[in-house]
Design a protein around this motif. Structure first.
Motif, PDB file in Angstrom:
ATOM      1  N   ASP A  59     -10.387   8.545  11.054  1.00 60.18           N
ATOM      2  CA  ASP A  59     -10.388   9.919  10.544  1.00 60.18           C
ATOM      3  C   ASP A  59      -9.378  10.821  11.243  1.00 60.18           C
ATOM      4  N   GLY A  60      -8.415  10.261  11.961  1.00 63.79           N
ATOM      5  CA  GLY A  60      -7.415  11.082  12.628  1.00 63.79           C
ATOM      6  C   GLY A  60      -6.772  10.335  13.781  1.00 63.79           C
ATOM      7  N   LYS A  61      -6.268  11.098  14.749  1.00 65.78           N
ATOM      8  CA  LYS A  61      -5.590  10.492  15.896  1.00 65.78           C
ATOM      9  C   LYS A  61      -6.565  10.081  16.995  1.00 65.78           C
ATOM     10  N   HIS A  62      -7.412  11.041  17.423  1.00 65.66           N
ATOM     11  CA  HIS A  62      -8.198  10.871  18.639  1.00 65.66           C
ATOM     12  C   HIS A  62      -9.684  10.711  18.331  1.00 65.66           C
ATOM     13  N   GLY A  63     -10.442  10.471  19.389  1.00 65.93           N
ATOM     14  CA  GLY A  63     -11.881  10.319  19.232  1.00 65.93           C
ATOM     15  C   GLY A  63     -12.267   8.888  18.923  1.00 65.93           C
ATOM     16  N   PRO A  64     -13.564   8.610  18.852  1.00 72.11           N
ATOM     17  CA  PRO A  64     -14.038   7.242  18.641  1.00 72.11           C
ATOM     18  C   PRO A  64     -13.597   6.650  17.305  1.00 72.11           C
ATOM     19  N   LEU A  65     -13.301   7.494  16.316  1.00 74.78           N
ATOM     20  CA  LEU A  65     -12.842   7.008  15.014  1.00 74.78           C
ATOM     21  C   LEU A  65     -11.356   7.280  14.791  1.00 74.78           C
ATOM     22  N   GLY A  66     -10.660   7.616  15.850  1.00 73.61           N
ATOM     23  CA  GLY A  66      -9.231   7.892  15.746  1.00 73.61           C
ATOM     24  C   GLY A  66      -8.404   6.616  15.749  1.00 73.61           C
ATOM     25  N   ILE A  67      -7.187   6.721  15.257  1.00 70.12           N
ATOM     26  CA  ILE A  67      -6.308   5.549  15.172  1.00 70.12           C
ATOM     27  C   ILE A  67      -5.948   5.026  16.558  1.00 70.12           C
ATOM     28  N   PHE A  68      -5.875   5.914  17.567  1.00 67.75           N
ATOM     29  CA  PHE A  68      -5.544   5.452  18.917  1.00 67.75           C
ATOM     30  C   PHE A  68      -6.645   4.544  19.470  1.00 67.75           C
ATOM     31  N   ALA A  69      -7.901   4.813  19.144  1.00 68.83           N
ATOM     32  CA  ALA A  69      -8.994   3.977  19.633  1.00 68.83           C
ATOM     33  C   ALA A  69      -8.946   2.579  19.018  1.00 68.83           C
ATOM     34  N   LEU A  70      -8.469   2.489  17.792  1.00 71.31           N
ATOM     35  CA  LEU A  70      -8.419   1.202  17.093  1.00 71.31           C
ATOM     36  C   LEU A  70      -7.121   0.450  17.339  1.00 71.31           C
ATOM     37  N   TRP A  71      -6.103   1.145  17.819  1.00 69.93           N
ATOM     38  CA  TRP A  71      -4.754   0.570  17.929  1.00 69.93           C
ATOM     39  C   TRP A  71      -4.717  -0.775  18.673  1.00 69.93           C
ATOM     40  N   PRO A  72      -5.426  -0.950  19.803  1.00 75.92           N
ATOM     41  CA  PRO A  72      -5.348  -2.236  20.510  1.00 75.92           C
ATOM     42  C   PRO A  72      -5.842  -3.432  19.697  1.00 75.92           C
ATOM     43  N   GLN A  73      -6.558  -3.191  18.613  1.00 78.66           N
ATOM     44  CA  GLN A  73      -7.110  -4.279  17.808  1.00 78.66           C
ATOM     45  C   GLN A  73      -6.275  -4.600  16.567  1.00 78.66           C
ATOM     46  N   LEU A  74      -5.073  -4.030  16.448  1.00 80.85           N
ATOM     47  CA  LEU A  74      -4.239  -4.307  15.283  1.00 80.85           C
ATOM     48  C   LEU A  74      -3.960  -5.808  15.180  1.00 80.85           C
ATOM     49  N   THR A  75      -3.816  -6.296  13.969  1.00 77.71           N
ATOM     50  CA  THR A  75      -3.581  -7.723  13.723  1.00 77.71           C
ATOM     51  C   THR A  75      -2.160  -8.121  14.067  1.00 77.71           C
ATOM     52  N   GLU A  76      -1.179  -7.371  13.579  1.00 77.56           N
ATOM     53  CA  GLU A  76       0.239  -7.652  13.834  1.00 77.56           C
ATOM     54  C   GLU A  76       1.061  -6.489  13.320  1.00 77.56           C
ATOM     55  N   PHE A  77       2.343  -6.498  13.688  1.00 75.62           N
ATOM     56  CA  PHE A  77       3.296  -5.552  13.123  1.00 75.62           C
ATOM     57  C   PHE A  77       4.053  -6.231  11.985  1.00 75.62           C
ATOM     58  N   VAL A  78       4.333  -5.457  10.934  1.00 81.31           N
ATOM     59  CA  VAL A  78       5.016  -6.009   9.770  1.00 81.31           C
ATOM     60  C   VAL A  78       6.094  -5.034   9.296  1.00 81.31           C
ATOM     61  N   GLN A  79       6.982  -5.555   8.460  1.00 78.55           N
ATOM     62  CA  GLN A  79       7.940  -4.708   7.764  1.00 78.55           C
ATOM     63  C   GLN A  79       7.285  -4.122   6.513  1.00 78.55           C
ATOM     64  N   GLU A  80       7.797  -3.022   6.079  1.00 80.36           N
ATOM     65  CA  GLU A  80       7.217  -2.318   4.928  1.00 80.36           C
ATOM     66  C   GLU A  80       7.211  -3.169   3.659  1.00 80.36           C
ATOM     67  N   THR A  81       8.192  -4.041   3.491  1.00 78.92           N
ATOM     68  CA  THR A  81       8.324  -4.826   2.263  1.00 78.92           C
ATOM     69  C   THR A  81       7.596  -6.162   2.320  1.00 78.92           C
ATOM     70  N   TYR A  82       6.946  -6.470   3.422  1.00 77.92           N
ATOM     71  CA  TYR A  82       6.227  -7.742   3.543  1.00 77.92           C
ATOM     72  C   TYR A  82       4.983  -7.713   2.643  1.00 77.92           C
ATOM     73  N   LEU A  83       4.522  -8.902   2.235  1.00 76.43           N
ATOM     74  CA  LEU A  83       3.332  -9.009   1.399  1.00 76.43           C
ATOM     75  C   LEU A  83       2.572 -10.271   1.779  1.00 76.43           C
ATOM     76  N   CYS A  84       1.297 -10.118   2.152  1.00 76.62           N
ATOM     77  CA  CYS A  84       0.472 -11.281   2.478  1.00 76.62           C
ATOM     78  C   CYS A  84      -0.635 -11.431   1.441  1.00 76.62           C
ATOM     79  N   GLY A  85      -1.396 -12.505   1.550  1.00 72.03           N
ATOM     80  CA  GLY A  85      -2.427 -12.802   0.572  1.00 72.03           C
ATOM     81  C   GLY A  85      -3.639 -11.901   0.640  1.00 72.03           C
ATOM     82  N   GLU A  86      -3.721 -11.020   1.648  1.00 75.47           N
ATOM     83  CA  GLU A  86      -4.876 -10.129   1.780  1.00 75.47           C
ATOM     84  C   GLU A  86      -4.563  -8.688   1.386  1.00 75.47           C
ATOM     85  N   PHE A  87      -3.477  -8.533   0.624  1.00 82.03           N
ATOM     86  CA  PHE A  87      -3.090  -7.195   0.167  1.00 82.03           C
ATOM     87  C   PHE A  87      -4.191  -6.568  -0.688  1.00 82.03           C
ATOM     88  N   GLU A  88      -4.453  -5.296  -0.411  1.00 77.57           N
ATOM     89  CA  GLU A  88      -5.302  -4.482  -1.276  1.00 77.57           C
ATOM     90  C   GLU A  88      -4.625  -3.124  -1.438  1.00 77.57           C
TER      91      GLU A  88
END
Length: 226
Positions: free
Chosen positions: A184-213
């Motif tokens: 719901d934003g940058k900071h706090g328990p639901l902020g993107i910074f709190a979730l950032w360490p759990q990202l799956t990978e970095f990708v290019q904008e034009t990439y497409l995988c089988g889990e696209f939604e």
């Protein structure tokens, strides 16, 4: 060849022009060979020679990266429309890298991106700055119902609030999608910074995988697309 997806392209500078092939994993690797010299980097504006700096008469470099040149390449890009099979267009990209200035930056970095699909061209505006801006512009120009199918338009991707590069650096959160839905934003328990360490990978904008939604009303930190 490495077996990575290949993008046809061209390199041009004051010494001449050469057709070439860029290879990329769609994530954090781009490589090519120009005038017999292998180059590699995480983005087109960060290509460095693998065996140290080549002779100055062959290229111009800034901070070890190619500059004073024009890089062009074609990337396949899928477009979906309800009731129709997905179609694949060609995204033509042109990146002009200027000359270095005393600050270490370049005096120009101009990106032009055009999608060629079904005999028509979409986009093409000059100096759009980065791939996010360019692809948002293309999406807005497509006929109603047509939607890009790529990581930039995926429900699980986001940029860091600290900034984004010209291309790439798009974080995928598909392995923690339930938590990402609640961002719901940058900071706090639901902020993107709190979730950032759990990202799956970095990708290019034009990439497409089988889990696209498709990206919906919930827009994570960066918002909806477009």
């Amino acid at each position: 060849m490495s077996g990575l997806p290949a993008w046809p392209g061209r390199y041009t500078d004051r010494y001449g022009s050469q057709e070439l092939v860029f290879e990329s994993d769609g994530r954090e690797l781009i490589r090519t060979t120009i005038r017999g010299v292998p180059f590699e980097g995480e983005a087109m504006d960060a290509l460095g020679a693998l065996a140290g700096e080549p002779p100055e008469k062959m290229f111009r470099l800034a901070d070890g990266h190619l500059c004073s040149c024009l890089l062009e390449w074609d990337v396949p890009l899928t477009v979906g429309t309800p009731g129709r099979p997905p179609r694949t267009g060609v995204l033509h990209c042109a990146l002009r890298l200027g000359d270095p200035v005393p600050s270490g930056a370049l005096d120009e970095e101009s990106l032009t991106v055009t999608l060629r699909l079904d005999g028509r061209a979409y986009g093409g505006g000059e100096n759009l700055g980065d791939f996010e801006t360019a692809l948002y512009d293309i999406q807005r120009r497509l006929p109603p119902g047509d939607r890009l199918r790529a990581c930039i338009a995926c429900a699980w991707s986001d940029y860091s609030p600290a900034g984004r590069p010209m291309m790439g650096g798009l974080a995928c959160f598909r392995d923690v999608r339930d938590r990402y839905r609640r961002v719901d934003g940058k900071h706090g328990p639901l902020g993107i910074f709190a979730l950032w360490p759990q990202l799956t990978e970095f990708v290019q904008e034009t990439y497409l995988c089988g889990e696209f939604e498709p990206r919906g009303a919930h827009g994570g930190y960066r918002g909806s697309f477009p």
